[in-house]
Design a protein around this motif. Structure first.
Motif, mmCIF file in Angstrom:
data_model
loop_
_atom_site.group_PDB
_atom_site.id
_atom_site.type_symbol
_atom_site.label_atom_id
_atom_site.label_comp_id
_atom_site.label_asym_id
_atom_site.label_seq_id
_atom_site.Cartn_x
_atom_site.Cartn_y
_atom_site.Cartn_z
ATOM 1 N N ALA A 273 -38.405 26.025 -39.199
ATOM 2 C CA ALA A 273 -37.624 24.977 -39.856
ATOM 3 C C ALA A 273 -36.331 25.537 -40.442
ATOM 4 N N ARG A 274 -36.421 26.698 -41.087
ATOM 5 C CA ARG A 274 -35.243 27.269 -41.742
ATOM 6 C C ARG A 274 -34.194 27.700 -40.713
ATOM 7 N N THR A 275 -34.632 28.382 -39.655
ATOM 8 C CA THR A 275 -33.693 28.877 -38.647
ATOM 9 C C THR A 275 -33.015 27.731 -37.904
ATOM 10 N N LEU A 276 -33.811 26.741 -37.484
ATOM 11 C CA LEU A 276 -33.241 25.621 -36.733
ATOM 12 C C LEU A 276 -32.267 24.815 -37.601
ATOM 13 N N SER A 277 -32.627 24.606 -38.859
ATOM 14 C CA SER A 277 -31.741 23.881 -39.772
ATOM 15 C C SER A 277 -30.437 24.630 -39.984
ATOM 16 N N LEU A 290 -32.302 25.982 -30.420
ATOM 17 C CA LEU A 290 -33.728 26.177 -30.136
ATOM 18 C C LEU A 290 -33.972 27.521 -29.447
ATOM 19 N N GLU A 291 -33.064 27.906 -28.561
ATOM 20 C CA GLU A 291 -33.228 29.191 -27.871
ATOM 21 C C GLU A 291 -33.128 30.355 -28.850
ATOM 22 N N ILE A 292 -32.160 30.298 -29.762
ATOM 23 C CA ILE A 292 -32.011 31.353 -30.763
ATOM 24 C C ILE A 292 -33.194 31.339 -31.730
ATOM 25 N N THR A 293 -33.662 30.138 -32.092
ATOM 26 C CA THR A 293 -34.823 30.027 -32.980
ATOM 27 C C THR A 293 -36.057 30.657 -32.342
ATOM 28 N N ALA A 294 -36.226 30.436 -31.036
ATOM 29 C CA ALA A 294 -37.377 31.024 -30.331
ATOM 30 C C ALA A 294 -37.338 32.545 -30.399
ATOM 31 N N LYS A 295 -36.160 33.130 -30.242
ATOM 32 C CA LYS A 295 -36.029 34.586 -30.315
ATOM 33 C C LYS A 295 -36.335 35.109 -31.710
ATOM 34 N N ASN A 296 -36.208 34.247 -32.705
ATOM 35 C CA ASN A 296 -36.433 34.644 -34.087
ATOM 36 C C ASN A 296 -37.893 34.526 -34.510
ATOM 37 N N GLU A 304 -43.143 30.739 -27.500
ATOM 38 C CA GLU A 304 -43.294 29.931 -26.296
ATOM 39 C C GLU A 304 -43.284 28.439 -26.618
ATOM 40 N N ALA A 305 -43.845 28.074 -27.778
ATOM 41 C CA ALA A 305 -43.854 26.666 -28.177
ATOM 42 C C ALA A 305 -42.440 26.157 -28.425
ATOM 43 N N VAL A 306 -41.598 26.986 -29.043
ATOM 44 C CA VAL A 306 -40.206 26.581 -29.300
ATOM 45 C C VAL A 306 -39.410 26.529 -27.995
ATOM 46 N N LEU A 307 -39.678 27.449 -27.075
ATOM 47 C CA LEU A 307 -39.007 27.409 -25.770
ATOM 48 C C LEU A 307 -39.404 26.161 -24.993
ATOM 49 N N LEU A 308 -40.667 25.726 -25.156
ATOM 50 C CA LEU A 308 -41.105 24.472 -24.542
ATOM 51 C C LEU A 308 -40.327 23.296 -25.134
ATOM 52 N N CYS A 309 -40.098 23.340 -26.435
ATOM 53 C CA CYS A 309 -39.295 22.294 -27.087
ATOM 54 C C CYS A 309 -37.881 22.264 -26.511
ATOM 55 N N SER A 320 -39.824 16.183 -31.715
ATOM 56 C CA SER A 320 -41.142 16.053 -32.340
ATOM 57 C C SER A 320 -42.277 15.982 -31.311
ATOM 58 N N ALA A 321 -42.010 15.402 -30.135
ATOM 59 C CA ALA A 321 -43.069 15.237 -29.126
ATOM 60 C C ALA A 321 -43.620 16.573 -28.636
ATOM 61 N N PRO A 322 -42.792 17.514 -28.169
ATOM 62 C CA PRO A 322 -43.349 18.809 -27.738
ATOM 63 C C PRO A 322 -43.916 19.631 -28.891
ATOM 64 N N LEU A 323 -43.400 19.434 -30.118
ATOM 65 C CA LEU A 323 -43.981 20.131 -31.273
ATOM 66 C C LEU A 323 -45.426 19.690 -31.478
ATOM 67 N N GLU A 324 -45.671 18.389 -31.259
ATOM 68 C CA GLU A 324 -47.038 17.871 -31.424
ATOM 69 C C GLU A 324 -47.933 18.259 -30.261
ATOM 70 N N SER A 325 -47.417 18.168 -29.052
ATOM 71 C CA SER A 325 -48.241 18.474 -27.881
ATOM 72 C C SER A 325 -48.580 19.951 -27.785
ATOM 73 N N GLY A 326 -47.760 20.807 -28.373
ATOM 74 C CA GLY A 326 -48.039 22.243 -28.338
ATOM 75 C C GLY A 326 -49.288 22.626 -29.099
ATOM 76 N N GLY A 327 -49.641 21.878 -30.126
ATOM 77 C CA GLY A 327 -50.873 22.105 -30.867
ATOM 78 C C GLY A 327 -50.878 23.308 -31.786
ATOM 79 N N LEU A 328 -49.722 23.914 -32.016
ATOM 80 C CA LEU A 328 -49.657 25.092 -32.889
ATOM 81 C C LEU A 328 -49.151 24.751 -34.285
ATOM 82 N N PHE A 329 -48.119 23.927 -34.350
ATOM 83 C CA PHE A 329 -47.529 23.595 -35.640
ATOM 84 C C PHE A 329 -48.363 22.542 -36.364
#
Length: 406
Positions: A273-277, A290-296, A304-309, A320-329
């Protein structure tokens, strides 16, 4: 480039010591003058007097970058040009590697490079990719001070979260080391002293005593093999952890562990949340953010969940949809993200999420410490208790035999 050590006085009359890199003595003296420092002593450093730059000792931490960004904003907002601001920042930066990076950035700007391009030469070793992209966006939009302010907030809050997680690991690590040292001393020095006594008595020893004495004899004769085996095991674990399978194995393991798993999820949520914001607020496109956030993200599964987003967002889907379907957050992450997308205030919602999970990480850390302290004490008591019992049981049998004979 030669390195010059200096002792100088600042405008407030305080003595400052440090080192700078310059082409010659005159350039070094000019650098001190631009930093409003009056040189008392200035001379080239030799091999023995030169500041030692060891990456593992002088690693640039998030806290160092936070201080750098905060000071940069304070100096530039006072109307001082960036060129002079970097000179002042370099003179008061304690970290050797960061100081050299600032000085090199200063030199590149002097040659006509932009601030972001000059900093990019030290990415990602010193300046992370997120920082470079935000500085570039700040330069393009004319909001460089805002970009550095957001970066300062990001690094400071991230440093607090990492500090809380590390704090949770300090106590168990120290206790573990103490237990290993105590047991090793008992096995190598204490148990052998009693072994000879018991053998001379010709007693029928309890099973636990035989096991401990056998392990003690093996340690005395093969202690180097034990330590070699431990170091080899640690080395192989580190190598395995760097492979793709290792990252997935340890990533899943840490999420499955009691208490640690909860803290990992909350820490990853705060980081996301902090990095993306921070990135989106600087004007970076969502896909790049999102790509930079994933690396962080430190855990491979959350990465991998953020890269899917990112992939889903590239097709036009909501975040929000891929965040929910990923099942991690946790549900709060994708629910508040959904609200932010619907209201058009995603950055504010992400900021609130980051603040919330920062507090949750702190609470999880305290809960982890509260649970670990008695558990570790219990384990230590069991290990030491087994060793002590292996000595006391034969002695009690010996006293009983002497009493019966009397």
């Amino acid at each position: 480039m030669p390195s010059y050590g200096y002792v100088a006085v600042n405008p407030l009359g305080k003595i400052k010591k440090g080192s700078i890199e310059a082409e010659d003595l005159e350039q070094a003296r000019a650098f001190l003058k631009r930093s409003e420092l009056t040189a008392i002593e200035l001379k080239e450093q030799g091999l023995l007097t030169k500041d030692i730059d060891l990456p593992f000792l002088n690693r640039v931490k998030a806290r160092d970058l936070g201080v750098f960004c905060r000071q940069f904003v304070s100096i530039v907002s006072a109307g001082i040009p960036i060129f002079a601001a970097l000179t002042m920042l370099a003179s008061q930066t304690q970290n050797v590697r960061l100081k050299k990076a600032i000085l090199d950035t200063h030199a590149q700007i002097e040659k006509g490079e932009s601030l972001s391009d000059a900093m990019r030469l030290h990415s990602p070793d010193i300046f992370p990719a997120m920082m470079i992209n935000m500085v570039a966006a700040g330069e393009a939009s004319g909001n460089l001070e805002k970009a550095f302010t957001r970066l300062a907030d990001h690094f400071e809050k991230g440093s607090r979260v990492k500090g809380a997680v590390k704090k949770a690991m300090v106590y168990p690590t120290i206790v573990l080391v103490v237990v290993v040292v105590v047991v090793a001393i008992m096995m190598v020095m204490v148990i052998p002293a009693f072994t000879g006594v018991f053998e001379d008595m010709g007693m029928d020893l309890p099973l636990i005593t035989k096991i401990v004495m056998g392990f003690s004899d093996w340690m005395v004769a093969h202690w180097w093999q034990l330590f070699l085996g431990i170091f080899a095991f640690i080395f192989l674990v580190i190598l395995f952890a760097r492979t793709d399978k290792g990252k997935h194995f340890f990533g899943k393991l840490v999420m499955k562990l009691p208490l640690f798993g909860d803290m990992t999820v909350k820490s990853a949520s705060a980081n996301f949340a902090r990095t993306l914001s921070t990135l989106t607020s600087s004007g970076l496109p969502m896909l790049d953010s999102l790509e930079i956030t994933a690396k962080n993200m430190s855990n491979i599964y959350f990465k991998e969940a953020v890269l899917l987003c990112r992939d889903e967002a590239a097709t036009g889907a909501n975040l929000s949809a891929p965040l929910e379907s990923g099942g991690l957050f946790p549900p709060m992450v994708y629910h508040m993200t959904s609200i932010g997308e619907e209201t058009g205030d995603l950055e504010e919602m992400l900021d609130r999420l980051a603040d919330y999970y920062d507090e949750e990480v702190d609470a999880a850390t305290k809960a982890l410490l509260a649970a670990l302290e008695p558990a570790i004490i219990l384990v230590m008591a069991v290990i030491v208790g087994v060793v002590v019992c292996s000595i006391l049981l034969p002695m009690f049998s010996m006293y009983d035999a002497l009493g019966s004979a009397a």
